[in-house]
Design a protein around this motif. Sequence first.
Motif, mmCIF file in Angstrom:
data_model
loop_
_atom_site.group_PDB
_atom_site.id
_atom_site.type_symbol
_atom_site.label_atom_id
_atom_site.label_comp_id
_atom_site.label_asym_id
_atom_site.label_seq_id
_atom_site.Cartn_x
_atom_site.Cartn_y
_atom_site.Cartn_z
ATOM 1 N N LEU A 160 46.225 33.412 30.478
ATOM 2 C CA LEU A 160 47.049 34.470 31.033
ATOM 3 C C LEU A 160 48.500 34.113 30.743
ATOM 4 C CD1 LEU A 160 46.848 37.126 32.610
ATOM 5 C CD2 LEU A 160 47.110 35.799 34.720
ATOM 6 N N ASN A 161 49.026 34.678 29.680
ATOM 7 C CA ASN A 161 50.342 34.313 29.165
ATOM 8 C C ASN A 161 51.444 35.140 29.837
ATOM 9 O OD1 ASN A 161 51.974 32.773 27.451
ATOM 10 N ND2 ASN A 161 51.951 34.310 25.850
ATOM 11 N N LYS A 162 52.667 34.660 29.730
ATOM 12 C CA LYS A 162 53.864 35.329 30.266
ATOM 13 C C LYS A 162 53.795 35.495 31.781
ATOM 14 C CE LYS A 162 54.245 37.893 25.916
ATOM 15 N NZ LYS A 162 54.508 39.201 25.268
ATOM 16 N N THR A 163 53.234 34.490 32.448
ATOM 17 C CA THR A 163 53.123 34.560 33.906
ATOM 18 C C THR A 163 54.473 34.476 34.592
ATOM 19 O OG1 THR A 163 52.695 32.167 33.932
ATOM 20 C CG2 THR A 163 50.780 33.625 33.975
ATOM 21 N N ASP A 164 55.499 34.045 33.858
ATOM 22 C CA ASP A 164 56.840 33.997 34.437
ATOM 23 C C ASP A 164 57.421 35.397 34.639
ATOM 24 O OD1 ASP A 164 56.757 34.078 31.586
ATOM 25 O OD2 ASP A 164 58.912 33.660 31.509
ATOM 26 N N ARG A 165 56.773 36.404 34.077
ATOM 27 C CA ARG A 165 57.287 37.771 34.153
ATOM 28 C C ARG A 165 56.594 38.614 35.210
ATOM 29 N NH1 ARG A 165 57.173 40.170 28.243
ATOM 30 N NH2 ARG A 165 57.832 41.990 29.473
ATOM 31 N N VAL A 166 55.709 38.016 36.009
ATOM 32 C CA VAL A 166 55.045 38.750 37.084
ATOM 33 C C VAL A 166 55.141 37.952 38.380
ATOM 34 C CG1 VAL A 166 53.436 39.914 35.538
ATOM 35 C CG2 VAL A 166 52.793 37.728 36.545
ATOM 36 N N GLY A 167 55.133 38.666 39.501
ATOM 37 C CA GLY A 167 55.157 38.010 40.798
ATOM 38 C C GLY A 167 53.795 37.477 41.180
ATOM 39 N N SER A 168 53.750 36.734 42.276
ATOM 40 C CA SER A 168 52.508 36.077 42.692
ATOM 41 C C SER A 168 51.427 37.086 43.066
ATOM 42 C CB SER A 168 52.788 35.130 43.865
ATOM 43 O OG SER A 168 53.373 35.837 44.948
ATOM 44 N N GLU A 169 51.795 38.192 43.735
ATOM 45 C CA GLU A 169 50.793 39.187 44.109
ATOM 46 C C GLU A 169 50.226 39.882 42.877
ATOM 47 O OE1 GLU A 169 52.266 41.919 46.975
ATOM 48 O OE2 GLU A 169 52.623 40.387 48.514
ATOM 49 N N GLU A 170 51.106 40.213 41.925
ATOM 50 C CA GLU A 170 50.649 40.850 40.700
ATOM 51 C C GLU A 170 49.751 39.908 39.909
ATOM 52 O OE1 GLU A 170 50.676 43.934 37.630
ATOM 53 O OE2 GLU A 170 50.760 43.776 39.809
ATOM 54 N N ARG A 171 50.134 38.653 39.876
ATOM 55 C CA ARG A 171 49.330 37.662 39.153
ATOM 56 C C ARG A 171 47.942 37.552 39.772
ATOM 57 N NH1 ARG A 171 48.452 31.933 39.174
ATOM 58 N NH2 ARG A 171 48.314 31.095 37.054
ATOM 59 N N ALA A 172 47.872 37.527 41.106
ATOM 60 C CA ALA A 172 46.572 37.434 41.779
ATOM 61 C C ALA A 172 45.714 38.667 41.476
ATOM 62 C CB ALA A 172 46.778 37.289 43.289
ATOM 63 N N ARG A 173 46.338 39.848 41.426
ATOM 64 C CA ARG A 173 45.593 41.073 41.115
ATOM 65 C C ARG A 173 45.026 41.022 39.703
ATOM 66 N NH1 ARG A 173 46.198 45.660 38.402
ATOM 67 N NH2 ARG A 173 48.312 45.128 37.716
ATOM 68 N N ILE A 174 45.821 40.533 38.752
ATOM 69 C CA ILE A 174 45.369 40.453 37.363
ATOM 70 C C ILE A 174 44.250 39.425 37.233
ATOM 71 C CG2 ILE A 174 46.063 39.875 35.009
ATOM 72 C CD1 ILE A 174 48.862 40.923 35.743
ATOM 73 N N LEU A 175 44.382 38.313 37.936
ATOM 74 C CA LEU A 175 43.329 37.297 37.900
ATOM 75 C C LEU A 175 42.011 37.872 38.402
ATOM 76 C CD1 LEU A 175 45.233 34.119 39.170
ATOM 77 C CD2 LEU A 175 44.235 34.446 36.911
ATOM 78 N N ASP A 176 42.061 38.677 39.466
ATOM 79 C CA ASP A 176 40.849 39.306 39.980
ATOM 80 C C ASP A 176 40.251 40.250 38.939
ATOM 81 O OD1 ASP A 176 41.039 37.968 42.371
ATOM 82 O OD2 ASP A 176 42.012 39.612 43.447
ATOM 83 N N ALA A 177 41.118 41.008 38.250
ATOM 84 C CA ALA A 177 40.641 41.947 37.235
ATOM 85 C C ALA A 177 40.011 41.214 36.059
ATOM 86 C CB ALA A 177 41.794 42.830 36.760
ATOM 87 N N VAL A 178 40.621 40.104 35.642
ATOM 88 C CA VAL A 178 40.084 39.303 34.538
ATOM 89 C C VAL A 178 38.732 38.716 34.926
ATOM 90 C CG1 VAL A 178 40.422 37.176 33.216
ATOM 91 C CG2 VAL A 178 42.315 38.789 33.481
ATOM 92 N N ALA A 179 38.647 38.200 36.170
ATOM 93 C CA ALA A 179 37.389 37.614 36.633
ATOM 94 C C ALA A 179 36.284 38.666 36.692
ATOM 95 C CB ALA A 179 37.588 36.968 37.999
ATOM 96 N N ALA A 180 36.629 39.889 37.138
ATOM 97 C CA ALA A 180 35.639 40.953 37.231
ATOM 98 C C ALA A 180 35.143 41.351 35.842
ATOM 99 C CB ALA A 180 36.229 42.162 37.954
ATOM 100 N N ALA A 181 36.064 41.444 34.877
ATOM 101 C CA ALA A 181 35.661 41.784 33.507
ATOM 102 C C ALA A 181 34.822 40.670 32.908
ATOM 103 C CB ALA A 181 36.899 42.047 32.650
ATOM 104 N N GLY A 182 35.217 39.424 33.155
ATOM 105 C CA GLY A 182 34.462 38.292 32.633
ATOM 106 C C GLY A 182 33.058 38.230 33.189
ATOM 107 N N ALA A 183 32.891 38.645 34.447
ATOM 108 C CA ALA A 183 31.578 38.595 35.079
ATOM 109 C C ALA A 183 30.595 39.555 34.429
ATOM 110 C CB ALA A 183 31.705 38.905 36.570
ATOM 111 N N LEU A 184 31.102 40.563 33.715
ATOM 112 C CA LEU A 184 30.214 41.502 33.038
ATOM 113 C C LEU A 184 29.387 40.819 31.959
ATOM 114 C CD1 LEU A 184 32.667 44.527 32.638
ATOM 115 C CD2 LEU A 184 30.855 44.235 34.343
ATOM 116 N N GLY A 185 29.860 39.654 31.489
ATOM 117 C CA GLY A 185 29.134 38.920 30.463
ATOM 118 C C GLY A 185 28.137 37.928 31.017
ATOM 119 N N GLY A 186 27.878 37.990 32.316
ATOM 120 C CA GLY A 186 26.902 37.096 32.921
ATOM 121 C C GLY A 186 27.505 35.814 33.444
ATOM 122 N N GLY A 187 28.820 35.694 33.393
ATOM 123 C CA GLY A 187 29.517 34.518 33.909
ATOM 124 C C GLY A 187 30.971 34.872 34.027
ATOM 125 N N ALA A 188 31.797 33.909 34.304
ATOM 126 C CA ALA A 188 33.226 34.159 34.397
ATOM 127 C C ALA A 188 33.950 33.074 33.615
ATOM 128 C CB ALA A 188 33.683 34.175 35.852
#
Length: 371
Positions: A160-188
Amino acid sequence: MNPSSPPRKQQIPVIVLAGFLGSGKTTLLNHLLRNRAGNRIGVIVNDFGAIEIDAMTVSGQVGSTVSLGNGCLCCAVDASELDTFLETLTGPAARLDVIVIEASGLAEPQELVRMLLASDNPHIVYGGLVEVVDAAEFDATRERHPEIDRHLAVADLVVLNKTDRVGSEERARILDAVAAAGALGGGAPAVIGATYGRVDPELLFDPALRPDSEEKARQLTFEDLLLAERDEEEGDAGHAHHLHAAYDSVSFTADVPMNPRRLMEFLDSRPQGLYRIKGFVDFGMGDRANKYVLHAVGRFLRFDPQPWKRDEPRRTQLVLIGSGIAPQALHKELADCRENTAPGPDTTQDAAHERSMWGVLRYVQRPGDDA
């Protein structure tokens, strides 16, 4: 492959580096080339112009191979030529330690992964799919390229690049979205944050151990000078920002054999965020002649049996690397995989050990298997 057969030549890990335009993929690639941990790197791309290396004097010339200095090489190819250039880069003359394929412009990353796993080149081993994501433009990228969810579902590591350009809440939201997309492949996938594409090379490949790197007196390389300059600028305060702070590692050693069944249960259910496992395992009576070199990246797992050297201590030594993992809990789980029965002359016990190795042997490459 027969477990008692001679060991293969050390295989070269091939890493697929993916990411949409503007994510920072090329910046990360250049960072790896400048901080290569003593390794000689082969790079396969389809656009030389994006590689900011002084030695690169050509652009977009498919079929070219250019030296990047320090023994690194770069090839411009199209997807149909991938096997040909992998053969070139894995030849003895190249003396490479790792190969990085830039996926953009070549093919869908999952297609490249399939090509690597189906390759009959015996000198390579899959090194993982790394997907670079622009944290600041994640929503806009997802709207333009909805296929990013498919890429995340097959990724082994997400930067997750350019994390210096987002706040902590936004970063947490994106991490959740990435984890949810990754889980579609049977894992994260494991997810680490980065700025300017700066990730620790040890996440992707091991520091090289070659005789010429152990010379007491040698000319300083650009890498040496960059590291010295960085240390001088950071001083003592800089340690908090070292790249290894983005991930955790676990070192495990056992002087008694590992139980094959229990270790495979651990490996088959390895936790989210555990990206790499490397080292070798002593299975004791499961195979007295061989140690088993273990290579795992994301969902990929491979064992390579190699004969014990004369007078070599028989022990298990593993290193686990990931993000958001629980080191103490992982260490305890591995400790629980140790064998707790004493060896003896009981033939029934020998048969039980042989059966328990079946799970391990599923991950040993045999002639004709996909690489």
